[in-house]
Design an enzyme around this catalytic site. Structure first.
Site, mmCIF file in Angstrom:
data_model
loop_
_atom_site.group_PDB
_atom_site.id
_atom_site.type_symbol
_atom_site.label_atom_id
_atom_site.label_comp_id
_atom_site.label_asym_id
_atom_site.label_seq_id
_atom_site.Cartn_x
_atom_site.Cartn_y
_atom_site.Cartn_z
ATOM 1 N N ASP A 125 46.900 45.488 3.155
ATOM 2 C CA ASP A 125 46.053 44.459 2.556
ATOM 3 C C ASP A 125 44.678 45.002 2.172
ATOM 4 O O ASP A 125 44.252 46.064 2.612
ATOM 5 C CB ASP A 125 45.899 43.279 3.505
ATOM 6 N N GLU A 158 45.300 43.545 8.131
ATOM 7 C CA GLU A 158 44.282 44.203 8.960
ATOM 8 C C GLU A 158 42.917 43.562 8.775
ATOM 9 O O GLU A 158 42.163 43.375 9.726
ATOM 10 C CB GLU A 158 44.228 45.701 8.607
#
Length: 509
Positions: free
Chosen positions: A101, A168
């Site tokens: 991400d 994350e």
């Protein structure tokens, strides 16, 4: 061909992106080309936190086409395995780790849907940047390097695994959910560091704090006018890596404005909104309010005075703060006087920024707090903060301070999503290997560092307590903001170091 889909035309989220829109040529021709081609492809596929599915699916399809073993675990992490190159089968297994991400941040004048629109990277001198948005070099460059190694036929390495975690940036969901049994590696190389020439061997832990201020609404004075005051122009940035730079926090600055002037100009708040991510220093915030028409001229003077004051205070760290006043449609309700006073006093008193510098690691922040997001709901104003600390006691101290502050204000606070730090290990064999390899390649010693940010390594220690870990990466500036950029030269330097380390991995005991 590097990619399984046609790079000239990619269809995602019911929209087709052409080569011209993506400006692929300049980026994909940079060196090392295999890495930059992967990064270009990553930019083309939307992947903000919690919306990584399209990119994950593309990587899985590519891996299977390359006849690599690929597994998606229960939470959505990807584990891809590649056999050793001939003659290196007895080396220790290494896992290259990155997160899928990216942080979705954009300038206020930029029209961009992070769930549908591609990131548009471009070369600006020595740097790669994006057009009005975060670039996603955090951690897209690291992810691209791992995928480039997987796709190569001429890079020597032992048994190799690649771990790509989800979410994350918004809670480390992937790292929290990683279970024992998926990885065979003895060594983990995290690729999420942001300074070439530095080797990271430890990081801060953190916890989210959500403060809820109950709202009591009342009818406004019918004669009052309604305005919005917007604060913009700040640099923002990563709430860990950049927190020590003394940049302005839009939420805190507007709270300070209200503390100074709300009573004098008889402002009645209707809304306070600021920031968008708890791990990004807020660049913009706005308040809406009603006030007597006869006080507008006074308010305009106060705005000018405050803007001049803050620009002088932040002349070096953040000189371009801008306040803009605009009349809007009449509000139907305003906060009660008591509610408004509690909110303003709470926000003004709330700690923010560096709490303490580390005694053990010179120049590194030990404990910090970021007042990241403020949103006005029907029943409450929600304030989301992120506490970071290299030591548990530092985090616990800030938790106690916020608890005391909210007790005094008579509002509630909830802590969630706590994640551990990564305790430095000076005897780490892989850290020593990376340090020696860097010295051999560049004839200078790297800096061994602990980072005031939340790398996932601390969480990996729970399912894999014996794994030896280190973190490296290229030079990235202003992550978590639309000013994010990556220094082109350092991408090649980082990749050269990574490949040399893989070649030098020792044999199994």
């Amino acid at each position: 061909m590097l990619f399984t889909c046609d790079r000239m035309r990619l269809n995602l989220a019911s929209k087709s992106y052409s080569k011209g829109e993506l400006s692929v040529t300049a980026i994909s021709q940079l060196q090392p080309q295999a890495l930059w081609q992967w990064f270009d492809q990553i930019c083309a596929i939307p992947h903000p936190s919690k919306h990584e599915q399209a990119l994950s699916a593309h990587i899985q399809a590519w891996a299977r086409d390359k006849q690599l073993e690929v597994v998606e675990d229960k939470v959505g992490n990807l584990i891809i395995k590649k056999p050793a190159t001939p003659g290196m089968e007895n080396r220790k297994t290494v896992v290259l780790q990155a997160h899928i991400d990216m942080v979705p941040q954009k300038n206020s004048d930029k029209l961009h849907d992070f769930e549908k629109d591609p990131i548009v990277p471009y070369v600006d001198g020595d740097w790669v940047k994006a057009q009005g948005t975060t670039l996603g070099s955090d951690n897209g460059i690291g992810m691209a390097s791992a995928l480039a190694v997987l796709g190569s036929d001429d890079i020597p390495h032992g048994p190799l695994e690649v771990l790509l975690t989800i979410d994350e940036e918004a809670g480390m969901t992937g790292a929290f959910g990683l279970e024992a049994g998926y990885l065979d590696a003895e060594i983990l190389i995290n690729t999420d560091s942001e300074q070439e020439g530095e080797i990271y061997m430890g990081c801060a832990g953190g916890v989210d704090a959500q403060i809820s201020v109950p709202m009591v609404w009342q009818a406004p004075e019918s004669s009052n006018a309604t305005y919005t005051l917007t604060l913009s122009g700040l640099k923002g940035g990563h709430s860990g890596v950049n927190i020590h730079l003394g940049r302005g926090n839009a939420n805190k600055l507007l709270a300070r404005f209200l503390f100074n002037y709300a009573d004098d100009s008889a402002l009645e708040l209707t809304d306070f909104t600021g920031g968008s991510l708890r791990n990004a220093i807020p660049r913009e915030a706005s308040i809406s309010f009603m006030l007597p028409a006869e006080n507008i001229a006074k308010l305009e003077t106060q705005i000018q005075e405050f803007q001049a004051l803050i620009r002088e205070e932040l002349a070096i760290a953040d000189p371009d703060m801008l306040l803009e006043l605009a009349e809007v449609s009449a509000a139907k309700q305003v906060m009660s006087e008591d509610t408004q006073n509690i909110l303003i006093d709470l926000l003004n008193a709330c700690p923010n920024g560096v709490i303490r510098m580390s005694d053990e690691v010179e120049g590194v922040t030990e404990t910090s707090l970021n007042v990241g997001v403020i949103s006005t709901e029907t029943q409450s104003v929600e304030i989301l903060c992120l506490i970071r600390s290299l030591i548990d006691s530092g985090r616990e101290e800030v938790e106690s301070v916020l608890t005391s502050l909210t007790n005094l204000a008579g509002v509630s606070i909830e802590f969630s999503g706590a994640y551990p730090g990564w305790k430095p290990d000076n005897s780490s064999p892989v850290m020593a290997l990376v340090r020696e390899t860097y010295d051999d390649i560049y004839n200078k010693k790297p800096v061994i560092m602990v980072i005031h940010a939340g790398l996932e390594c601390g969480l990996f220690k729970k399912p894999y307590p014996e794994m030896d870990m280190v973190s490296i990466g290229p030079t990235i500036r202003y992550p978590h903001s639309p000013d994010e950029k990556v220094l082109i030269e350092t991408v090649g330097q980082y990749y050269k170091l990574l490949l040399a380390v893989l070649e030098r991995i020792p044999e199994k005991d």
